[in-house]
Scaffold this motif. Structure first.
Motif, PDB file in Angstrom:
ATOM      1  N   GLY A   1     -30.528  53.535  92.629  1.00  0.00           N
ATOM      2  CA  GLY A   1     -29.929  54.248  93.753  1.00  0.00           C
ATOM      3  C   GLY A   1     -30.739  55.471  94.137  1.00  0.00           C
ATOM      4  O   GLY A   1     -30.994  55.728  95.322  1.00  0.00           O
ATOM      5  N   GLY A   2     -31.155  56.237  93.164  1.00  0.00           N
ATOM      6  CA  GLY A   2     -31.977  57.414  93.441  1.00  0.00           C
ATOM      7  C   GLY A   2     -33.313  57.025  94.033  1.00  0.00           C
ATOM      8  O   GLY A   2     -33.826  57.684  94.945  1.00  0.00           O
ATOM      9  N   TRP A   3     -33.886  55.946  93.545  1.00  0.00           N
ATOM     10  CA  TRP A   3     -35.161  55.486  94.085  1.00  0.00           C
ATOM     11  C   TRP A   3     -34.997  55.064  95.537  1.00  0.00           C
ATOM     12  O   TRP A   3     -35.842  55.365  96.395  1.00  0.00           O
ATOM     13  N   LEU A   4     -33.902  54.370  95.829  1.00  0.00           N
ATOM     14  CA  LEU A   4     -33.677  53.938  97.203  1.00  0.00           C
ATOM     15  C   LEU A   4     -33.525  55.143  98.125  1.00  0.00           C
ATOM     16  O   LEU A   4     -34.020  55.144  99.255  1.00  0.00           O
ATOM     17  N   ARG A   5     -32.832  56.167  97.650  1.00  0.00           N
ATOM     18  CA  ARG A   5     -32.701  57.378  98.481  1.00  0.00           C
ATOM     19  C   ARG A   5     -34.067  58.001  98.739  1.00  0.00           C
ATOM     20  O   ARG A   5     -34.352  58.501  99.829  1.00  0.00           O
TER      21      ARG A   5
END
Lengths: 316, 464
Positions: free
Chosen positions: A145-149
């Motif tokens: 999720g953090g990577w996608l953000r």
């Protein structure tokens, strides 16, 4: 293969097997599939900065990799439709939310989100015919999720840069416009003129010297201290937020900032004494004068309404 | 915190930052006009020379990097405005600040406890405190020792009286003396020549008989037994012996093997007997039988007293609990009676509280006796509530109405047929979700447990 390389491969194999056993949903991936990804992760995040990494450190690092997120990303990369379905189902809100934060309108956010999914899936084809998506760059160190953000944020910045627009907050742009107008004398915020042009020139030179000294001192600070200064003063974050970026509590960040004030003051005064030939008292007084001058400018620049004629007369 | 700040330096640094930001933006504007795409292309690829890629940024933001790598990235972030802003957005979105605050909220209480406890302990053993502590400790020690001595003396008087009666049987037990002290104890318990032999043969002359004697004492009445009863008790002792594990690792040898018994005798008493240390490895030595019998009797009496005391305590505890429950019920009945009396003119309406209270008391008494009662009770309460109020439990949070359904709070707008995203509290997905939708997180926190929320047209099941 050297002994060290053999040992590393063995550690890598064991770490891969542990990762697969940790994953709740391994998605039929095996050690042969995951080992190359983990090898590159180790080289990127561990071996590059620390040549004497022990086997224990490598093993511990591999045990911190997000097993389920990595398996999901690798499975999507391999064209697993079920994995793609899960990825979109779980992270569609995350991508859309990040896109909204980086866009001016809902339509722009939707379009950005769609672009991100396309980038993830891959618009180009590899040599073997498979799509070359950005999922290949996800290491599993942080959450998916953090990577996608982060991907959404960088794609948004990229788009803005291509459209030749600066990315900045509205307050900052307005503030800087006021500063520029004030310095060029185009606005109506007139301050009381210095009684003596020489005094004004001296003050300007003093401020210039101070800024140069500050720049030098800040550049000489340690990375963590410099980052705190940049976050709090340059980026305008609150102490709580700056501490979060540093990974410390707000109280710790506050104590560090207080220490930095003392340290910066001491070193700036030392530079002014050494390079300008001032005495310590003169340096201290110059700092006080410059600070007072900046406060005056700031309070006037932040005024919402332009000064009326009467107010301008009073200021004179 | 703010009062410690060097206001002058704070103003200087702010002014310096403004100036530096202007310079940066001017430079950025020039770059944009020059259509320099080199940095933009590098931003999304892995392993960028100038900027951190998305993976590095997210790993830094979540503090998932080894220390040397994190230090390297920190150095880059201190100098690269773009990457610093990106990582700031990610850090704020991931809720790291909240995590740090939670950790800080927990940590100080732990830190405070230990020094306070240590300080108290140090204070307790300080020379000044010893002035008061030592006399108290000494008095307590003397009291305990006196109590134990008096108790032992009392019991020994009782045992010696019984031992005097049973000295007639000792010559007969001399035949089996080599088998150990426990045989003589068993003999005295039997109180006749023939019974002692029977007892000995039944139990065996081994180490574990000290435990068996205690067992016998605990289960058998203290009064002397007739022959028939003794045989029955002996049989039961045999059964008990078989059931209970022996303190000795080896099983009791047969009575015929007296040599083995005597060889094994020394170890068991020391292993099993805490109350009568006098019965010990010297079992092979010749001792005065009355003394040995008296010691054995003390031991068995002590254990009997212990068992009786524990039984009495259990009975008292259960009696107190039932009394408390009855008192509560009486109070409720009294209250409902008062309510009934106050509304005596209300007729049927006044009877309702009393009837309801009695019904509740009855239900509670039934539930206390039935297994799994605690699980049933909340449902009973809910049903009572349903029956009395005729409404389902609802709550309204942030404009969303929720009703209780099967242990979960369900949004009124939820349709069971619609697609639902299941998120577990504390998971990465949950953190991402509440970072994007903080209001949703507040609703979930306010309700607690399992929650189904319809948010922006999507259904989320937040599990604990």
């Amino acid at each position: 293969m050297s002994r060290q390389a053999t040992e590393f491969e063995e550690i890598l194999r064991e770490g891969t097997l542990r990762l697969i056993s940790r994953a709740v949903e391994a998605r039929s991936l095996d050690a042969v599939t995951l080992a190359p990804r983990l090898r590159s992760i180790c080289e990127k995040y561990l071996l590059r900065d620390h040549a004497g990494t022990t086997a224990q450190e490598i093993g511990d690092f591999l045990d911190t990799v997000r097993a389920d997120d990595l398996c999901l990303a690798v499975a999507c990369e391999r064209g697993d439709d079920a994995a793609w379905h899960d990825l979109m189902e779980q992270y569609r809100p995350t991508v859309l939310s990040a896109a909204r934060n980086a866009s001016a309108s809902e339509d722009a956010a939707e379009e950005l989100a769609q672009s991100v999914w396309a980038e993830l899936y891959g618009l180009r084809a590899r040599a073997d015919g498979r799509a070359a998506g950005k999922l290949a760059y996800y290491s599993g160190c942080g959450s998916l999720g953090g990577w996608l953000r982060a991907v959404v944020g960088q794609l948004a910045v990229d788009r803005h840069r291509k459209s030749a627009r600066l990315v900045q907050t509205e307050e900052a742009s307005e503030f800087d416009r006021l500063v520029q107008a004030h310095e060029s004398g185009e606005d109506n915020f007139n301050v009381a003129p210095a009684p003596d042009p020489e005094h004004a020139l001296a003050r300007r030179e003093t401020i210039e010297a101070l800024h140069n000294a500050l720049t030098q001192v800040i550049n000489e600070l340690g990375a963590e201290d410099r980052l705190l200064i940049k976050l709090y003063y340059f980026d305008g974050l609150r102490l709580r937020e700056a501490g979060a970026v540093l990974g410390v509590h707000e109280a710790t960040a506050s104590r560090r900032l207080t220490r930095l004030h003392t340290e910066v003051r001491t070193r700036v005064e030392a530079i002014l004494v050494a390079e300008r030939g001032w005495t310590k008292q003169e340096a201290t007084r110059s700092l006080a004068d410059a600070a007072a001058h900046m406060e005056t400018d700031l309070s006037q620049l932040l005024a919402v309404e332009p000064l009326t004629i009467e107010q301008r007369e009073e200021a004179r | 915190m703010k009062s410690d700040f060097d206001q002058e330096m704070d103003s200087l640094l702010r002014g310096h930052a403004r100036r530096a930001r202007r310079a940066f933006e001017e430079a950025a504007e020039l770059r944009a006009r020059a259509d320099d795409t080199s940095q933009s292309a590098a931003s999304l690829s892995g392993g960028s020379m100038t900027h951190l890629d998305a993976d590095e940024l997210s790993a830094y933001a979540e503090n998932a990097l080894p220390a040397p790598t994190r230090a390297r990235f920190m150095s880059h972030l201190a100098d690269c405005d773009e990457c610093r802003r990106s990582v700031t957005r990610l850090v704020l979105a991931s809720g790291v600040a909240n995590e740090l605050e939670k950790r800080a909220a927990v940590a100080p209480s732990k830190v405070v406890k230990t020094p306070a406890w240590r300080e108290r302990l140090v204070a307790l053993f300080s020379p000044r405190a010893w002035r008061y502590v030592v006399p108290v400790v000494a008095l307590a020690f003397v009291g305990i020792v006196s109590f134990i001595a008096l108790r032992a003396d009392r019991e020994s008087k009782g045992v010696s009286g019984r031992a005097a009666k049973s000295t007639v049987s000792t010559p007969a037990s001399d035949m089996n003396h080599a088998a150990g002290i426990e045989e003589s104890a068993e003999t005295q318990m039997a109180n006749t020549e023939t019974t002692s032999t029977t007892t000995t043969s039944a139990i065996g002359a081994n180490n574990s008989t000290s435990t068996n004697a205690a067992t016998t004492t605990a289960h058998a009445p203290s009064k002397p037994q007739q022959n028939g009863e003794l045989e029955a008790r002996t049989d039961s002792l045999s059964a008990e012996e078989r059931k209970r594990p022996s303190t000795d690792s080896q099983p009791p040898p047969p009575i015929e093997n007296k040599e083995a018994q005597s060889a094994n005798a020394p170890s068991a008493p020391a292993a099993t007997n805490n109350a009568a240390p006098s019965i010990a490895p010297e079992s092979n030595n010749v001792r005065s039988l009355p003394t040995l019998a008296r010691n054995q009797q003390e031991m068995s009496n002590n254990q009997q007293v212990t068992v009786q005391q524990s039984n009495a305590r259990e009975a008292n505890r259960s009696a107190m609990q039932s009394e408390r429950g009855n008192q509560t019920d009486r109070d409720r009945l009294t209250q409902s009676d008062n309510a009934t009396n106050d509304a005596a003119q209300g007729g049927a309406a006044a009877q309702a509280p009393k009837t309801k209270a009695r019904r509740e008391v009855r239900a509670r008494n039934e539930s206390e006796t039935s297994p799994g009662a605690r699980k049933a009770q909340p449902q009973d309460d809910k049903r009572e509530k349903d029956n009395s109020n005729n409404v389902v439990e609802t709550r309204t949070v942030a404009g969303h109405q929720f009703h209780r359904e099967g242990g979960a709070w369900v949004d009124a707008n939820y349709n069971s047929g619609q697609a639902t995203v299941t998120v577990k509290r504390g998971s990465e997905q949950y953190r991402a979700l509440i970072a994007d939708e903080p209001a949703l997180g507040r609703i979930a926190d306010a309700l607690g447990g399992e929650v189904i929320i319809v948010w922006h047209g999507r259904a989320y099941r937040i599990k604990p």
